[in-house]
Design a protein around this motif. Structure first.
Motif, PDB file in Angstrom:
ATOM      1  N   MET A 155       0.458 -26.570 -34.083  1.00 33.55           N
ATOM      2  CA  MET A 155      -0.524 -25.667 -33.494  1.00 33.55           C
ATOM      3  C   MET A 155      -0.086 -24.210 -33.616  1.00 33.55           C
ATOM      4  SD  MET A 155      -1.362 -25.057 -29.475  1.00 33.55           S
ATOM      5  CE  MET A 155       0.283 -24.363 -29.353  1.00 33.55           C
TER       6      MET A 155
ATOM      7  N   ILE B 270      -0.411 -30.439 -26.272  1.00 28.83           N
ATOM      8  CA  ILE B 270      -0.721 -29.021 -26.106  1.00 28.83           C
ATOM      9  C   ILE B 270      -0.885 -28.677 -24.622  1.00 28.83           C
ATOM     10  CG2 ILE B 270      -2.492 -27.270 -26.543  1.00 28.83           C
ATOM     11  CD1 ILE B 270      -2.896 -28.713 -29.313  1.00 28.83           C
ATOM     12  N   LYS B 271      -1.572 -29.531 -23.876  1.00 32.22           N
ATOM     13  CA  LYS B 271      -1.756 -29.288 -22.442  1.00 32.22           C
ATOM     14  C   LYS B 271      -0.407 -29.298 -21.716  1.00 32.22           C
ATOM     15  CE  LYS B 271      -5.302 -31.340 -20.352  1.00 32.22           C
ATOM     16  NZ  LYS B 271      -6.304 -30.308 -20.029  1.00 32.22           N
TER      17      LYS B 271
ATOM     18  N   TYR C  23      -9.009 -24.923 -32.736  1.00 34.36           N
ATOM     19  CA  TYR C  23      -7.920 -25.715 -33.321  1.00 34.36           C
ATOM     20  C   TYR C  23      -8.212 -27.207 -33.168  1.00 34.36           C
ATOM     21  CZ  TYR C  23      -3.305 -27.646 -34.261  1.00 34.36           C
ATOM     22  OH  TYR C  23      -2.269 -28.376 -34.785  1.00 34.36           O
ATOM     23  N   LYS C  24      -8.736 -27.587 -32.019  1.00 34.70           N
ATOM     24  CA  LYS C  24      -9.109 -28.993 -31.808  1.00 34.70           C
ATOM     25  C   LYS C  24     -10.184 -29.416 -32.812  1.00 34.70           C
ATOM     26  CE  LYS C  24     -11.294 -32.030 -28.411  1.00 34.70           C
ATOM     27  NZ  LYS C  24     -11.968 -32.088 -27.091  1.00 34.70           N
TER      28      LYS C  24
ATOM     29  N   LEU D 191      -9.280 -27.840 -21.914  1.00 34.86           N
ATOM     30  CA  LEU D 191      -9.233 -28.551 -23.188  1.00 34.86           C
ATOM     31  C   LEU D 191      -9.325 -30.057 -22.909  1.00 34.86           C
ATOM     32  CD1 LEU D 191      -8.857 -27.812 -26.227  1.00 34.86           C
ATOM     33  CD2 LEU D 191      -6.437 -28.410 -25.947  1.00 34.86           C
TER      34      LEU D 191
ATOM     35  N   ALA E 262      -5.022 -23.952 -21.471  1.00 35.18           N
ATOM     36  CA  ALA E 262      -5.449 -25.273 -21.962  1.00 35.18           C
ATOM     37  C   ALA E 262      -6.089 -26.112 -20.864  1.00 35.18           C
ATOM     38  CB  ALA E 262      -4.258 -26.017 -22.559  1.00 35.18           C
TER      39      ALA E 262
ATOM     40  N   ASP F   6      -9.237 -20.165 -29.012  1.00 39.44           N
ATOM     41  CA  ASP F   6      -8.343 -20.554 -30.110  1.00 39.44           C
ATOM     42  C   ASP F   6      -8.072 -22.057 -30.079  1.00 39.44           C
ATOM     43  OD1 ASP F   6      -7.960 -17.983 -31.159  1.00 39.44           O
ATOM     44  OD2 ASP F   6      -6.289 -17.578 -29.781  1.00 39.44           O
ATOM     45  N   LEU F   7      -7.845 -22.579 -28.886  1.00 41.17           N
ATOM     46  CA  LEU F   7      -7.521 -23.997 -28.745  1.00 41.17           C
ATOM     47  C   LEU F   7      -8.722 -24.888 -29.056  1.00 41.17           C
ATOM     48  CD1 LEU F   7      -5.267 -23.995 -25.541  1.00 41.17           C
ATOM     49  CD2 LEU F   7      -4.576 -24.041 -27.944  1.00 41.17           C
TER      50      LEU F   7
ATOM     51  N   ILE G  81      -2.405 -16.796 -27.292  1.00 37.98           N
ATOM     52  CA  ILE G  81      -3.386 -17.839 -27.592  1.00 37.98           C
ATOM     53  C   ILE G  81      -4.440 -17.912 -26.484  1.00 37.98           C
ATOM     54  CG2 ILE G  81      -3.698 -20.337 -27.893  1.00 37.98           C
ATOM     55  CD1 ILE G  81      -0.906 -20.392 -29.181  1.00 37.98           C
TER      56      ILE G  81
END
Length: 285
Positions: free
Chosen positions: A41, A82-83, A60-61, A97, A94, A56-57, A52
């Motif tokens: 990531m 990531i979390k 990315y996902k 997310l 995150a 962005d996340l 970030i």
């Protein structure tokens, strides 16, 4: 920040994240997987953690799902990694997310005849035969097997003490006389003073990767068409115990599951069992 400086930053972040996960008593496999996903990531986004954003996340996902074609299971692991990383950084980026639901798949397992073929394929190699016998008869996770020391085995009582299993829980596992015999024969071939039960030429204890390769090698030699891993042997033992009438609560303790709900996945049945139960209960109206 130059590319070289950024890569150095990423490597430092990952090392510190791994130390944090070790402190949280995460398993060796979880640490390796989480570190991989977070490193990927950071390198993809080309941003420091504090730069970030939630957007962005999300992007990315989407990239993992559409461009890298991650399965639901892989995407779930990536999101969880990531979390956990941003939780470790005390950042809420995150928080929203969402990880996809993991698909509930029927576990792959071998027939008893396939297990015999697998063991026979390694019979001329004392160490490999002992490893396969141990996996087949104990249901140990591969990381648990790699971490076993000789002192953890009570040969006369056929008991193995597993220290720091998943969730950092200790437990006792009973193994068969055949596995003990295989182990004793292997130990008699060793002329070292290493403390670990299974060693390799390159290190004092065998690694997870080496065990995976070993299992696949002998499955291929045995002509087994299924994808065979150490965990498949764990599934196989649980399935065999259940098929032979062992109460699921004992199987739960044997496998080291914290909840019987986890063990419920082994209550799957094959076609032969299903037909047998059906014919006993309902022949004709």
């Amino acid at each position: 920040m130059t590319d070289r400086e950024f890569k150095k930053y990423v490597n430092t972040e990952i090392m510190e994240y791994e130390r944090y996960l070790e402190g949280e008593k995460r398993s060796e496999n979880t640490i390796k997987e989480y570190a991989h996903f977070v490193k990927d990531m950071l390198l993809h986004l080309k941003k420091r953690a504090e730069e970030i954003t939630a957007q962005d996340l999300k992007k990315y996902k989407m990239y993992l799902s559409t461009k890298k074609k991650y399965s639901k299971n892989s995407l779930y692991l990536a999101v969880e990694a990531i979390k956990a990383y941003f939780k470790y950084k005390n950042m809420n980026v995150a928080r929203d997310l969402k990880a996809p639901k993991r698909p509930k798949q029927m576990p792959t397992y071998l027939t008893e005849e396939e297990v015999r073929r697998l063991l026979n394929a390694a019979h001329d190699n004392p160490r490999d035969y002992a490893i396969l016998s141990f996996l087949a008869y104990s249901g140990l996770r591969v990381s648990e097997l790699c971490n076993l020391r000789i002192e953890d085995v009570d040969f006369s009582e056929r008991i193995v003490r597993v220290h720091g299993g998943k969730g950092d829980k200790d437990r006792i596992v009973v193994i068969s006389p055949r596995a003990i015999e295989a182990l004793e024969e292997y130990i008699s071939t060793r002329n070292d003073s290493l403390e670990y039960l299974f060693s390799s030429r390159k290190s004092e204890k065998i690694t997870r990767v080496q065990v995976f390769r070993l299992v696949k090698k002998y499955a291929r030699i045995a002509g087994i068409k299924k994808e065979v891993t150490p965990h498949v042997l764990r599934h196989t033992l649980a399935t065999t115990l259940l098929r032979r009438g062992v109460d699921i609560r004992y199987i739960q303790q044997f496998l080291g599951h914290s909840s019987v709900a986890t063990t419920q996945i082994y209550t799957h049945v094959n076609d032969k069992m299903l037909k047998s139960v059906y014919d006993k209960v309902l022949q004709e109206y």
